[in-house]
Structures are given as C-alpha cells and as structure tokens.
Design a protein around this motif. Structure first.
Motif, PDB file in Angstrom:
ATOM      1  N   ALA A  37       0.903  -1.066   0.196  1.00 48.54           N
ATOM      2  CA  ALA A  37      -0.156  -0.405  -0.063  1.00 48.54           C
ATOM      3  C   ALA A  37       0.842   1.222   0.437  1.00 48.54           C
ATOM      4  N   MET A  38       0.418   2.105  -0.967  1.00 51.43           N
ATOM      5  CA  MET A  38       1.703   3.447  -0.433  1.00 51.43           C
ATOM      6  C   MET A  38       0.627   4.346  -0.689  1.00 51.43           C
ATOM      7  N   ILE A  39       0.638   5.407   0.862  1.00 50.50           N
ATOM      8  CA  ILE A  39       0.224   6.242   0.920  1.00 50.50           C
ATOM      9  C   ILE A  39       0.477   7.569   0.587  1.00 50.50           C
ATOM     10  N   ASP A  40       0.200   8.301  -0.014  1.00 49.54           N
ATOM     11  CA  ASP A  40       0.718   9.716  -0.795  1.00 49.54           C
ATOM     12  C   ASP A  40       0.230  11.106   0.195  1.00 49.54           C
ATOM     13  N   PHE A  41       1.321  11.661   0.972  1.00 47.50           N
ATOM     14  CA  PHE A  41       0.801  12.684   1.189  1.00 47.50           C
ATOM     15  C   PHE A  41       0.791  14.110   1.440  1.00 47.50           C
ATOM     16  N   PRO A  42       0.697  15.190   1.604  1.00 51.80           N
ATOM     17  CA  PRO A  42       0.608  16.292   1.199  1.00 51.80           C
ATOM     18  C   PRO A  42       1.785  16.990   2.112  1.00 51.80           C
ATOM     19  N   ALA A  43       2.885  18.062   1.086  1.00 51.98           N
ATOM     20  CA  ALA A  43       4.057  17.836   1.651  1.00 51.98           C
ATOM     21  C   ALA A  43       4.863  18.922   2.327  1.00 51.98           C
ATOM     22  N   GLY A  44       3.628  20.485   1.754  1.00 47.85           N
ATOM     23  CA  GLY A  44       2.967  20.822   2.047  1.00 47.85           C
ATOM     24  C   GLY A  44       4.151  22.365   1.208  1.00 47.85           C
ATOM     25  N   ASN A  45       4.567  21.845   0.394  1.00 45.49           N
ATOM     26  CA  ASN A  45       5.126  23.480  -1.114  1.00 45.49           C
ATOM     27  C   ASN A  45       4.770  22.429  -1.651  1.00 45.49           C
ATOM     28  N   GLY A  46       3.257  21.601  -2.268  1.00 45.99           N
ATOM     29  CA  GLY A  46       2.506  21.960  -3.564  1.00 45.99           C
ATOM     30  C   GLY A  46       3.338  20.434  -3.812  1.00 45.99           C
ATOM     31  N   THR A  47       3.923  19.623  -3.394  1.00 47.63           N
ATOM     32  CA  THR A  47       4.678  18.297  -3.931  1.00 47.63           C
ATOM     33  C   THR A  47       3.921  17.444  -2.712  1.00 47.63           C
ATOM     34  N   SER A  48       4.096  16.077  -3.063  1.00 45.06           N
ATOM     35  CA  SER A  48       3.891  15.076  -2.142  1.00 45.06           C
ATOM     36  C   SER A  48       4.787  13.996  -1.967  1.00 45.06           C
ATOM     37  N   GLU A  49       5.193  13.548  -0.356  1.00 42.16           N
ATOM     38  CA  GLU A  49       5.581  12.582  -0.407  1.00 42.16           C
ATOM     39  C   GLU A  49       4.827  11.444  -0.287  1.00 42.16           C
ATOM     40  N   GLN A  50       5.725   9.932  -0.038  1.00 37.80           N
ATOM     41  CA  GLN A  50       4.932   8.464  -0.315  1.00 37.80           C
ATOM     42  C   GLN A  50       5.400   7.749   1.206  1.00 37.80           C
ATOM     43  N   VAL A  51       4.904   7.157   1.490  1.00 40.73           N
ATOM     44  CA  VAL A  51       4.955   5.590   2.590  1.00 40.73           C
ATOM     45  C   VAL A  51       4.586   4.519   2.128  1.00 40.73           C
ATOM     46  N   LEU A  52       5.554   3.693   1.980  1.00 48.39           N
ATOM     47  CA  LEU A  52       5.182   2.041   1.442  1.00 48.39           C
ATOM     48  C   LEU A  52       5.020   1.274   2.816  1.00 48.39           C
ATOM     49  N   LEU A  53       3.734   0.749   2.746  1.00 45.42           N
ATOM     50  CA  LEU A  53       3.286   0.027   3.520  1.00 45.42           C
ATOM     51  C   LEU A  53       3.272  -1.482   2.637  1.00 45.42           C
TER      52      LEU A  53
END
Length: 159
Positions: A37-53
């Motif tokens: 499961a990949m979770i995309d979350f906002p990074a606060g600068n218009g981009t996103s970061e990801q966490v892989l579960l």
C-alpha cells in the motif's frame, strides 16, 4: 547535490489497520494495491511524499522505521490529541521551553514515531524569548523531560 526521501517503508502485521492509521495521521490517500500500500500525503510545498506499507516478514519486530514528523501549522498539542484519536499511544514528551518540544508516539502496532512542534509554533519563538513564561505551565507538558535544558532558539527566526 541535495537528496530527498523517496518514501519510507513500514512492515505491517495488520496492513489494513496500518493503512487506516497512516492515511489519517499523514492526512494522505491510499495510492496502491495489495500486497503493498502506497500512501501519498501533502508535503506542504505543492508536492507530496510517500510511505510504503508492506506485509511484515516472519519474525518481524515493531520499531523498524522511525518517522520524525512536523506539522506546518496548528499546535503540537492538538496534533498529539488528533493522533491519539486515531489510535496512537503517547510514549514520551520532551519540552524545550516556550511550549516547544517533541513527543514520541507509537502507531497501533507499536512502531515509534516523533512529532515536533509545528513550523508555526517555532516561528513564534523570537516573540517569546523575553517572556518570563517558559511555557511549562501548560498541563500538557507536566511530567515531560527537558533533555537540553532551556534551548536557545534564536536561529529559528530565519526559517
């Protein structure tokens, strides 16, 4: 050349439960399918970061990954309460003065993570430096550790 974290990987015993927790904790959205499961979350600068579960391998011990999170606005106390509502456990509080600090928490499977005072709170420090109120009278900080004593946060003004 600067580097950024592409994504963090978290081994999970209960993939669905961890998806629910980390999507809520990071204000993210699920972007992958089983068995990962990949979770995309906002990074606060218009981009996103990801966490892989990912499913935990046999013999997995919780605590293999440690996130250090910092909200961009709001308060650390409100964020801790929100995360507790999602099932996180507060492990330790460290107060540095003027209401600034960080908290070690654990997700529902026991993986530790740290959340620190928001950027908004840190930007207020220069306005508080002359204050006689060190911010430790807030009941939230009762019983917290102060590992560094009273910290000089003058450098934060340049953030």
């Amino acid at each position: 050349m600067p580097m950024r974290m592409r994504f963090a990987m978290v081994p999970c015993l209960d993939l669905e439960g961890q998806q629910t927790f980390w999507c809520g904790a990071l204000r993210g959205k699920l972007a992958g399918n089983e068995p990962y499961a990949m979770i995309d979350f906002p990074a606060g600068n218009g981009t996103s970061e990801q966490v892989l579960l990912m499913p935990a391998p046999p013999g997995h011990v919780a605590g293999a990954v440690l996130f250090w999170l910092q909200p961009t606005d709001g308060s650390l106390v409100d964020e801790v309460r929100r995360l507790e509502g999602l099932g996180a456990l507060l492990i330790e509080k460290r107060h540095h003065g003027w209401g600034i600090g960080e908290v070690t928490m654990a997700d529902p499977e026991g993986n530790a993570f740290i959340i620190s005072s928001s950027l908004q709170e840190e930007r207020e420090i220069p306005n508080l430096l002359d204050s006689k109120d060190w911010g430790d009278c807030d009941p939230f900080w009762e019983g917290s550790k102060t590992p560094y004593g009273r910290v000089d946060f003058v450098h934060v003004a340049t953030i």
